[in-house]
Design a protein around this motif. Structure first.
Motif, mmCIF file in Angstrom:
data_model
loop_
_atom_site.group_PDB
_atom_site.id
_atom_site.type_symbol
_atom_site.label_atom_id
_atom_site.label_comp_id
_atom_site.label_asym_id
_atom_site.label_seq_id
_atom_site.Cartn_x
_atom_site.Cartn_y
_atom_site.Cartn_z
ATOM 1 N N THR A 14 0.857 -1.499 -0.435
ATOM 2 C CA THR A 14 0.120 -0.214 -0.022
ATOM 3 C C THR A 14 1.330 1.424 0.235
ATOM 4 O O THR A 14 0.457 2.081 0.229
ATOM 5 C CB THR A 14 -1.162 0.267 1.442
ATOM 6 N N TYR A 15 2.116 1.475 -0.238
ATOM 7 C CA TYR A 15 3.162 2.333 0.271
ATOM 8 C C TYR A 15 4.311 2.295 -0.720
ATOM 9 O O TYR A 15 5.047 0.512 -0.537
ATOM 10 C CB TYR A 15 3.050 2.616 1.476
ATOM 11 N N SER A 47 2.257 5.385 -2.995
ATOM 12 C CA SER A 47 1.455 4.539 -3.507
ATOM 13 C C SER A 47 1.616 5.069 -5.018
ATOM 14 O O SER A 47 0.952 4.051 -5.389
ATOM 15 C CB SER A 47 0.252 6.077 -3.426
ATOM 16 N N HIS A 68 -0.511 7.356 0.733
ATOM 17 C CA HIS A 68 -0.272 5.671 0.329
ATOM 18 C C HIS A 68 -1.663 5.100 -0.184
ATOM 19 O O HIS A 68 -2.630 6.331 -0.729
ATOM 20 C CB HIS A 68 -1.570 5.396 1.997
ATOM 21 N N ARG A 69 -1.837 3.872 -0.722
ATOM 22 C CA ARG A 69 -3.094 3.730 -1.087
ATOM 23 C C ARG A 69 -3.888 3.157 -0.626
ATOM 24 O O ARG A 69 -3.887 2.657 0.474
ATOM 25 C CB ARG A 69 -3.102 2.474 -1.843
#
Length: 259
Positions: A212-213, A215, A251-252
């Motif tokens: 997740t990081y 993004s 982040h996602r």
């Protein structure tokens, strides 16, 4: 039922550095989450237009139940103080986490976590990016007991320390605090820990494994959705996991579909 967690970076875009409420609304609407945990959330901060970001996100999801839990009064990286009690900080800039639900909430619970006693290097994105030594801030856990179509569910949001070792201690504290609430239980948030460590320390089941990081090209999973192994069989099976690219944040978001 869709669960989601998203570190908002206070709604800021990495492309232009701005916080736009319409852009935030569109980003959250695209998640279409039934339960959404938010981290790095502002309320009444000048850097985000004095907006209530949790309320904006709740309206975007047409979710009637939401709460913001401040971790500090003030602005991290500039100046802040811990809260004296849960209702402290009204009329002042606050920073913390949010939890949003389309399902009715029976009860809310706030648990506070102490900051690490030492400064630690942190990578700051955007213009002038690089490593800086930062003081840790207090953290907070916001839990809600929900009435869902699959029965009662405890959902908790948090954002743990970036200081290595201290975040492990906090994760153990969170697990202990949530044991007092009804099962099944899920924890959503930016834990600042990789998946393997989270699983080993918490003993909980990871519902989604995706980086997740950062993004743009995610390399590590810092954002997690976990289920307590006690009574987890009462949760529907995981049917999809995704980390869509968003127009905001470094982040996602992590999305997990159940059932």
């Amino acid at each position: 039922m869709r669960l989601a967690t998203f570190n908002l970076l206070h709604g800021r875009s990495l492309t232009d550095g701005l916080v736009d409420p319409d852009r935030l609304t569109a980003a959250v609407t695209a998640l279409d989450a039934d339960v959404l945990a938010l981290q790095e959330v502002d309320r009444d901060q000048s850097r985000s237009g004095h907006l209530d970001l949790t309320a904006i996100a709740a309206r975007a999801l047409d979710a009637p139940h939401h709460r913001f839990a401040a971790a500090v009064v003030g602005t991290p990286g500039e100046g802040f103080r811990p809260l004296n009690h849960d209702d402290d900080g009204h009329g002042e800039p606050c920073y913390g986490i949010g939890l949003i639900s389309r399902y009715p909430v029976r009860t809310w619970q706030v648990t506070r976590l102490k900051p690490a006693p030492v400064r630690s290097p942190v990578y700051v994105p955007g213009p002038g990016r690089g490593l800086v030594l930062l003081h840790d801030e207090p953290r907070v856990v916001l839990a809600a007991v929900l009435d869902t179509p699959h029965g009662p569910l405890t959902a908790a949001a948090t954002h743990l320390s970036f200081v290595p070792g201290w975040n492990l201690r906090q994760l153990r504290q969170v697990v202990r605090a949530l044991r007092a609430l009804p099962a099944p239980r899920v924890l959503l948030g930016d834990l600042n820990l990789p998946a393997g460590v989270v699983r080993a320390v918490s003993g909980w089941r990871l519902l989604g494994r995706r980086p997740t990081y950062p993004s743009g090209e995610p390399r590590v999973q810092l954002d997690h959705i976990l289920a307590d192994r006690h009574a987890h069989h009462r949760l529907p099976a995981v049917t999809a996991v995704s980390t869509p690219l968003s127009t905001i944040s470094d982040h996602r978001p992590l999305l997990v579909d159940l059932g």
